[in-house]
Scaffold this motif. Structure first.
Motif, PDB file in Angstrom:
ATOM      1  N   VAL A  76      54.712   1.407 -30.341  1.00 28.16           N
ATOM      2  CA  VAL A  76      54.367   1.760 -31.723  1.00 28.16           C
ATOM      3  C   VAL A  76      53.632   3.098 -31.752  1.00 28.16           C
ATOM      4  O   VAL A  76      53.907   3.957 -32.600  1.00 28.16           O
ATOM      5  CB  VAL A  76      53.500   0.656 -32.365  1.00 28.16           C
ATOM      6  CG1 VAL A  76      52.989   1.108 -33.738  1.00 28.16           C
ATOM      7  CG2 VAL A  76      54.296  -0.638 -32.505  1.00 28.16           C
ATOM      8  N   ALA A  77      52.699   3.301 -30.819  1.00 23.33           N
ATOM      9  CA  ALA A  77      51.947   4.552 -30.765  1.00 23.33           C
ATOM     10  C   ALA A  77      52.850   5.741 -30.459  1.00 23.33           C
ATOM     11  O   ALA A  77      52.642   6.852 -30.966  1.00 23.33           O
ATOM     12  CB  ALA A  77      50.832   4.448 -29.723  1.00 23.33           C
ATOM     13  N   ILE A  78      53.870   5.535 -29.639  1.00 26.94           N
ATOM     14  CA  ILE A  78      54.829   6.600 -29.345  1.00 26.94           C
ATOM     15  C   ILE A  78      55.602   6.973 -30.606  1.00 26.94           C
ATOM     16  O   ILE A  78      55.781   8.164 -30.913  1.00 26.94           O
ATOM     17  CB  ILE A  78      55.789   6.163 -28.217  1.00 26.94           C
ATOM     18  CG1 ILE A  78      55.043   6.122 -26.881  1.00 26.94           C
ATOM     19  CG2 ILE A  78      56.995   7.102 -28.131  1.00 26.94           C
ATOM     20  CD1 ILE A  78      55.834   5.462 -25.758  1.00 26.94           C
ATOM     21  N   ILE A  79      56.056   5.973 -31.341  1.00 26.46           N
ATOM     22  CA  ILE A  79      56.788   6.243 -32.594  1.00 26.46           C
ATOM     23  C   ILE A  79      55.895   7.020 -33.551  1.00 26.46           C
ATOM     24  O   ILE A  79      56.334   8.004 -34.171  1.00 26.46           O
ATOM     25  CB  ILE A  79      57.267   4.929 -33.222  1.00 26.46           C
ATOM     26  CG1 ILE A  79      58.329   4.269 -32.332  1.00 26.46           C
ATOM     27  CG2 ILE A  79      57.823   5.166 -34.625  1.00 26.46           C
ATOM     28  CD1 ILE A  79      58.668   2.841 -32.717  1.00 26.46           C
ATOM     29  N   ARG A  80      54.654   6.595 -33.692  1.00 22.97           N
ATOM     30  CA  ARG A  80      53.727   7.293 -34.586  1.00 22.97           C
ATOM     31  C   ARG A  80      53.555   8.755 -34.156  1.00 22.97           C
ATOM     32  O   ARG A  80      53.558   9.662 -34.999  1.00 22.97           O
ATOM     33  CB  ARG A  80      52.370   6.588 -34.590  1.00 22.97           C
ATOM     34  CG  ARG A  80      51.354   7.219 -35.535  1.00 22.97           C
ATOM     35  CD  ARG A  80      49.982   6.598 -35.343  1.00 22.97           C
ATOM     36  NE  ARG A  80      49.506   6.783 -33.975  1.00 22.97           N
ATOM     37  CZ  ARG A  80      48.378   6.258 -33.495  1.00 22.97           C
ATOM     38  NH1 ARG A  80      47.634   5.486 -34.271  1.00 22.97           N
ATOM     39  NH2 ARG A  80      48.020   6.461 -32.242  1.00 22.97           N
ATOM     40  N   ALA A  81      53.427   9.001 -32.858  1.00 29.88           N
ATOM     41  CA  ALA A  81      53.230  10.372 -32.370  1.00 29.88           C
ATOM     42  C   ALA A  81      54.424  11.266 -32.685  1.00 29.88           C
ATOM     43  O   ALA A  81      54.270  12.488 -32.847  1.00 29.88           O
ATOM     44  CB  ALA A  81      52.971  10.357 -30.864  1.00 29.88           C
ATOM     45  N   LEU A  82      55.608  10.668 -32.788  1.00 31.86           N
ATOM     46  CA  LEU A  82      56.821  11.446 -33.044  1.00 31.86           C
ATOM     47  C   LEU A  82      57.099  11.657 -34.529  1.00 31.86           C
ATOM     48  O   LEU A  82      58.106  12.263 -34.884  1.00 31.86           O
ATOM     49  CB  LEU A  82      58.024  10.758 -32.382  1.00 31.86           C
ATOM     50  CG  LEU A  82      57.991  10.704 -30.845  1.00 31.86           C
ATOM     51  CD1 LEU A  82      59.191   9.921 -30.329  1.00 31.86           C
ATOM     52  CD2 LEU A  82      57.954  12.091 -30.228  1.00 31.86           C
ATOM     53  N   CYS A  83      56.197  11.179 -35.379  1.00 30.51           N
ATOM     54  CA  CYS A  83      56.379  11.348 -36.830  1.00 30.51           C
ATOM     55  C   CYS A  83      55.736  12.643 -37.313  1.00 30.51           C
ATOM     56  O   CYS A  83      54.976  12.647 -38.298  1.00 30.51           O
ATOM     57  CB  CYS A  83      55.804  10.138 -37.571  1.00 30.51           C
ATOM     58  SG  CYS A  83      56.877   8.699 -37.489  1.00 30.51           S
TER      59      CYS A  83
END
Length: 210
Positions: free
Chosen positions: A146-153
């Motif tokens: 989830v944190a990886i997805i957030r970082a890519l936003c």
């Protein structure tokens, strides 16, 4: 970076054989870097310095020739929103919010991803069924995704990854690495990853020993 050294190391009178501390280091957009080190040698500190969270160091850090110590709050906000993405080791998710709510906190600021793109990233990382679950109910490995997805936003020139796959098995490590590398390539961005070993699964152009 020019002659950067954490204050705690200087106060201890420590000498260093590091390839980062007390050196001249230039990190270029579009290249992939691995900073490998044992625990306690400053991996997270380095990321915090580059992201402007901490300034307890000597020496100089500059972005495109501008000393980051001269940046004001608005300039840092623009930099973090448009040019510099960050995945901290401790993830900094809000446990009471759902996975999608954590991601939307970032995306609502940047307006970078469509709902379909965010859903696709959850699917790519194998957690589509977790999208509406509170983060507190997810495993550590699921939280890291989830944190990886957030970082890519967000748009970025560099993405800082502090031990980005420390809680992932090999399969999910590869999935996360591909998603990150593909997005960095699409944006022509650089990757700066830290690790206690070369287990990031991203093709590395240069490795620094911290």
């Amino acid at each position: 970076m020019h002659n950067v050294l954490p204050a705690v190391f200087a106060s201890q009178g420590a000498t260093t054989s590091s390839e980062i501390w007390c050196r001249d280091v230039t990190l270029e957009r579009g290249r992939h870097y691995l900073v490998s080190a044992h625990s306690g040698t400053g991996k997270s500190s380095l990321c915090s310095y580059l992201y402007g969270y901490r300034n307890d160091y000597s020496g100089n850090i500059a972005f495109s020739g501008t000393d980051i110590s001269t940046l004001n709050i608005l300039q840092w906000s623009e930099l973090r929103c448009r040019h510099l993405a960050y995945l901290p080791q401790e993830m900094r998710l809000f446990p009471e919010l759902t996975a999608i709510e954590n991601v939307e906190l970032k995306n609502n600021l940047t307006k970078f991803r469509s709902p379909d793109e965010i859903k696709q990233m959850f699917e790519q990382l194998g957690i589509p069924e977790k999208i509406d679950q509170p983060v507190a109910r997810l495993s550590i490995g699921q939280q890291q995704r989830v944190a990886i997805i957030r970082a890519l936003c967000q748009p970025f020139d560099f993405i800082l990854l502090d031990e980005p796959v420390s809680h992932l098995d090999e399969t999910n490590n590869n999935l996360a690495a591909k998603l990150i590398a593909d997005e960095a390539m699409r944006q022509g961005a650089g990757i700066i990853a830290t690790s206690v070993g070369n287990n990031v699964m991203i093709t590395i152009d240069k490795e620094y020993k911290l």
